[in-house]
Scaffold this motif. Structure first.
Motif, mmCIF file in Angstrom:
data_model
loop_
_atom_site.group_PDB
_atom_site.id
_atom_site.type_symbol
_atom_site.label_atom_id
_atom_site.label_comp_id
_atom_site.label_asym_id
_atom_site.label_seq_id
_atom_site.Cartn_x
_atom_site.Cartn_y
_atom_site.Cartn_z
ATOM 1 N N GLY A 109 -16.105 12.689 -17.595
ATOM 2 C CA GLY A 109 -17.182 12.193 -16.748
ATOM 3 C C GLY A 109 -16.968 10.785 -16.225
ATOM 4 N N SER A 110 -15.991 10.069 -16.760
ATOM 5 C CA SER A 110 -15.702 8.721 -16.270
ATOM 6 C C SER A 110 -14.878 8.803 -14.987
ATOM 7 N N TRP A 111 -14.583 7.633 -14.417
ATOM 8 C CA TRP A 111 -13.848 7.592 -13.155
ATOM 9 C C TRP A 111 -12.446 7.042 -13.358
ATOM 10 N N SER A 112 -11.527 7.559 -12.578
ATOM 11 C CA SER A 112 -10.133 7.143 -12.672
ATOM 12 C C SER A 112 -9.936 5.757 -12.084
ATOM 13 N N ALA A 113 -8.758 5.231 -12.295
ATOM 14 C CA ALA A 113 -8.337 4.026 -11.590
ATOM 15 C C ALA A 113 -8.218 4.356 -10.101
ATOM 16 N N PRO A 114 -8.335 3.367 -9.230
ATOM 17 C CA PRO A 114 -8.265 3.637 -7.789
ATOM 18 C C PRO A 114 -6.833 3.715 -7.269
ATOM 19 N N SER A 115 -6.654 4.567 -6.262
ATOM 20 C CA SER A 115 -5.392 4.673 -5.537
ATOM 21 C C SER A 115 -5.652 4.271 -4.092
ATOM 22 N N CYS A 116 -4.821 3.396 -3.548
ATOM 23 C CA CYS A 116 -5.041 2.874 -2.199
ATOM 24 C C CYS A 116 -4.626 3.885 -1.128
ATOM 25 N N ILE A 117 -5.378 3.911 -0.034
ATOM 26 C CA ILE A 117 -5.083 4.785 1.097
ATOM 27 C C ILE A 117 -5.189 3.980 2.388
ATOM 28 N N ALA A 118 -4.614 4.527 3.461
ATOM 29 C CA ALA A 118 -4.671 3.869 4.766
ATOM 30 C C ALA A 118 -4.657 4.926 5.858
ATOM 31 N N THR A 119 -5.047 4.520 7.057
ATOM 32 C CA THR A 119 -4.996 5.404 8.214
ATOM 33 C C THR A 119 -4.700 4.577 9.451
ATOM 34 N N GLY A 120 -4.248 5.230 10.500
ATOM 35 C CA GLY A 120 -3.969 4.542 11.751
ATOM 36 C C GLY A 120 -3.636 5.552 12.823
ATOM 37 N N GLY A 121 -3.564 5.096 14.053
ATOM 38 C CA GLY A 121 -3.220 6.009 15.131
ATOM 39 C C GLY A 121 -3.502 5.416 16.493
ATOM 40 N N LEU A 122 -3.021 6.117 17.524
ATOM 41 C CA LEU A 122 -3.226 5.730 18.911
ATOM 42 C C LEU A 122 -3.927 6.861 19.642
ATOM 43 N N GLY A 123 -4.688 6.512 20.668
ATOM 44 C CA GLY A 123 -5.382 7.523 21.455
ATOM 45 C C GLY A 123 -5.443 7.114 22.908
ATOM 46 N N TRP A 124 -6.055 7.964 23.720
ATOM 47 C CA TRP A 124 -6.182 7.683 25.142
ATOM 48 C C TRP A 124 -7.509 8.241 25.613
ATOM 49 N N GLY A 125 -8.130 7.553 26.522
ATOM 50 C CA GLY A 125 -9.387 8.037 27.069
ATOM 51 C C GLY A 125 -10.132 6.897 27.723
ATOM 52 N N LEU A 126 -11.188 7.227 28.439
ATOM 53 C CA LEU A 126 -11.974 6.210 29.124
ATOM 54 C C LEU A 126 -12.954 5.592 28.141
ATOM 55 N N GLY A 201 -9.197 15.411 12.143
ATOM 56 C CA GLY A 201 -7.823 15.113 12.493
ATOM 57 C C GLY A 201 -7.306 13.789 11.957
ATOM 58 N N THR A 202 -8.169 13.016 11.300
ATOM 59 C CA THR A 202 -7.742 11.740 10.733
ATOM 60 C C THR A 202 -6.766 11.977 9.581
ATOM 61 N N VAL A 203 -5.679 11.232 9.584
ATOM 62 C CA VAL A 203 -4.669 11.347 8.532
ATOM 63 C C VAL A 203 -4.811 10.159 7.586
ATOM 64 N N LEU A 204 -5.028 10.448 6.317
ATOM 65 C CA LEU A 204 -5.129 9.422 5.285
ATOM 66 C C LEU A 204 -3.839 9.430 4.472
ATOM 67 N N ILE A 205 -3.238 8.264 4.321
ATOM 68 C CA ILE A 205 -1.919 8.135 3.723
ATOM 69 C C ILE A 205 -2.005 7.347 2.419
ATOM 70 N N GLU A 206 -1.319 7.812 1.405
ATOM 71 C CA GLU A 206 -1.236 7.076 0.148
ATOM 72 C C GLU A 206 -0.466 5.772 0.371
ATOM 73 N N ARG A 207 -1.041 4.655 -0.056
ATOM 74 C CA ARG A 207 -0.375 3.357 0.079
ATOM 75 C C ARG A 207 0.406 3.060 -1.201
ATOM 76 N N LYS A 208 1.598 3.593 -1.247
ATOM 77 C CA LYS A 208 2.427 3.444 -2.444
ATOM 78 C C LYS A 208 2.782 1.986 -2.704
ATOM 79 N N ASP A 209 2.914 1.202 -1.628
ATOM 80 C CA ASP A 209 3.269 -0.206 -1.797
ATOM 81 C C ASP A 209 2.170 -0.977 -2.514
ATOM 82 N N ALA A 210 0.913 -0.767 -2.089
ATOM 83 C CA ALA A 210 -0.205 -1.477 -2.710
ATOM 84 C C ALA A 210 -0.384 -1.043 -4.160
ATOM 85 N N ASN A 211 -0.217 0.250 -4.427
ATOM 86 C CA ASN A 211 -0.326 0.733 -5.808
ATOM 87 C C ASN A 211 0.779 0.133 -6.678
ATOM 88 N N ARG A 212 1.986 0.105 -6.151
ATOM 89 C CA ARG A 212 3.115 -0.446 -6.912
ATOM 90 C C ARG A 212 2.915 -1.933 -7.193
#
Length: 275
Positions: A109-126, A201-212
C-alpha cells in the motif's frame, strides 16, 4: 476620417495588440522555462510534482474542495501516478517540452520511489501563443504501471489508452470506476494563452540520466517502481499530500460529480443521478 487614416489607425492598434501579446507570451514562456529547469533534477521534479498534485487533490482543511478535485475513490484505487508539466509555444510551427515523474503503489500500500519522465515534440498549425499545462495521469491497472516500468517510451493512446477522469464525490464516481475499463484517467489544468492541449499521442520517455544522477547508478525504472529502491526523503512531501487526500473525511459533503461521457465531456450528477 479618410480611408488611409482608418487604415493607419487600424494598423497602429494591431501593432499595439501584437506587442502586448508578444510580451504576455514571453512572460508565460519564461515562467514555464524556470519551472522546467528547476525540475531537471529528481529533487526538483519531486518538488514540482508535489505542488502540481496538491492543486488537483482535495484539501483536508477544506473538505468542500473535494467537489472539484480528483475523487478520493480514484486516488485510493490508483496503481500509480504520473505527474508532469508541459510547456507549449508556437507561431504556425509549435513545439512542446515537459518533464515530471511517475510513482507506483507497492503491494503493502505504500508508494515507490519516483522515476523521472519527459516529453517533447514539434507540430504545425494555425496556433499562436504559449501555454503551461499541468497533468496528472492516474494509472489504474498493473499493465499501465508496467508500461512505465519497461523503460523506453510510453505513448498515450497507443499501448495504453487514457480518458478524462471523473471529478467530485458520490455514487456517480463509484459507477465510473466500475464501468470505465480504460487503464488510465487523465486530468489537466491549463494556464496561459494556449488552450486545447491533448495527451492523445503524447510520448512519455524515461529519463535515465536524471535517475542515474540521483540514485548513483543506472537503476532501471522497473526496479524503481517495483520497490527495489527506498523512497527518498526528497519525495516525502509528495507522499504526504497523497496520504492526506486519501484520508479525507467526505461525510456531510453533497454528492456532486462531473463524469465524462464517451465524447470526453463532463456531465454533472447530483445525489439523485440527474445531470
Amino acid at each position: 476620417m479618410s480611408l488611409l487614416d482608418k487604415f493607419k489607425t487600424g494598423a497602429k492598434k494591431a501593432g499595439i495588440q501584437a506587442t502586448a501579446f508578444g510580451q504576455k507570451a514571453g512572460v508565460t514562456i519564461a515562467s514555464g522555462s524556470r519551472d522546467l529547469v528547476q525540475g531537471f533534477s529528481l529533487p526538483g521534479e519531486a518538488e514540482k510534482a508535489a505542488k502540481i498534485l496538491d492543486s488537483f487533490l482535495a484539501d483536508p482543511d477544506r473538505p468542500e474542495s473535494a467537489l472539484n478535485s480528483i475523487p478520493k475513490a480514484v486516488l485510493q484505487s490508483a496503481r500509480g501516478l504520473a505527474v508532469f508539466q508541459i510547456l507549449k509555444a508556437g507561431f504556425v510551427f509549435s513545439g512542446k517540452a515537459g518533464s515530471g515523474l511517475v510513482i507506483a503503489r507497492l503491494p503493502d500500500g505504500s508508494w515507490s520511489a519516483p522515476s523521472c519522465i519527459a516529453t517533447g515534440g514539434l507540430g504545425w498549425g494555425l496556433q499562436i501563443g504559449a501555454d503551461i499545462t499541468d497533468f496528472v495521469i492516474v494509472l489504474r491497472t498493473e499493465d499501465a504501471v508496467r508500461a512505465f516500468s519497461q523503460g523506453g517510451n510510453v505513448t498515450v493512446g497507443g499501448a495504453v489508452s487514457a480518458t478524462a477522469g471523473p471529478i467530485g464525490t458520490g455514487g456517480s464516481v463509484e459507477s465510473a470506476l466500475a464501468t470505465t475499463p480504460t487503464p488510465m484517467f487523465s486530468y489537466s489544468k491549463s494556464k496561459g494563452l494556449f488552450a486545447g492541449l491533448s495527451l492523445e499521442g503524447t510520448v512519455l520517455i524515461e529519463r535515465k540520466d536524471a535517475n542515474r544522477d540521483f540514485y548513483g547508478s543506472p537503476v532501471p525504472a522497473r526496479d524503481i517502481l517495483g520497490g527495489r529502491v527506498p523512497p527518498p526523503e526528497v519525495a516525502s512531501r509528495l507522499y504526504e499530500i497523497i496520504e492526506a487526500a486519501e484520508g479525507l473525511d467526505e461525510s456531510g459533503l453533497p454528492e456532486e460529480a462531473y463524469v465524462p461521457n464517451e465524447a470526453g465531456e463532463h456531465l454533472v450528477f447530483d445525489a439523485n443521478g440527474r445531470d
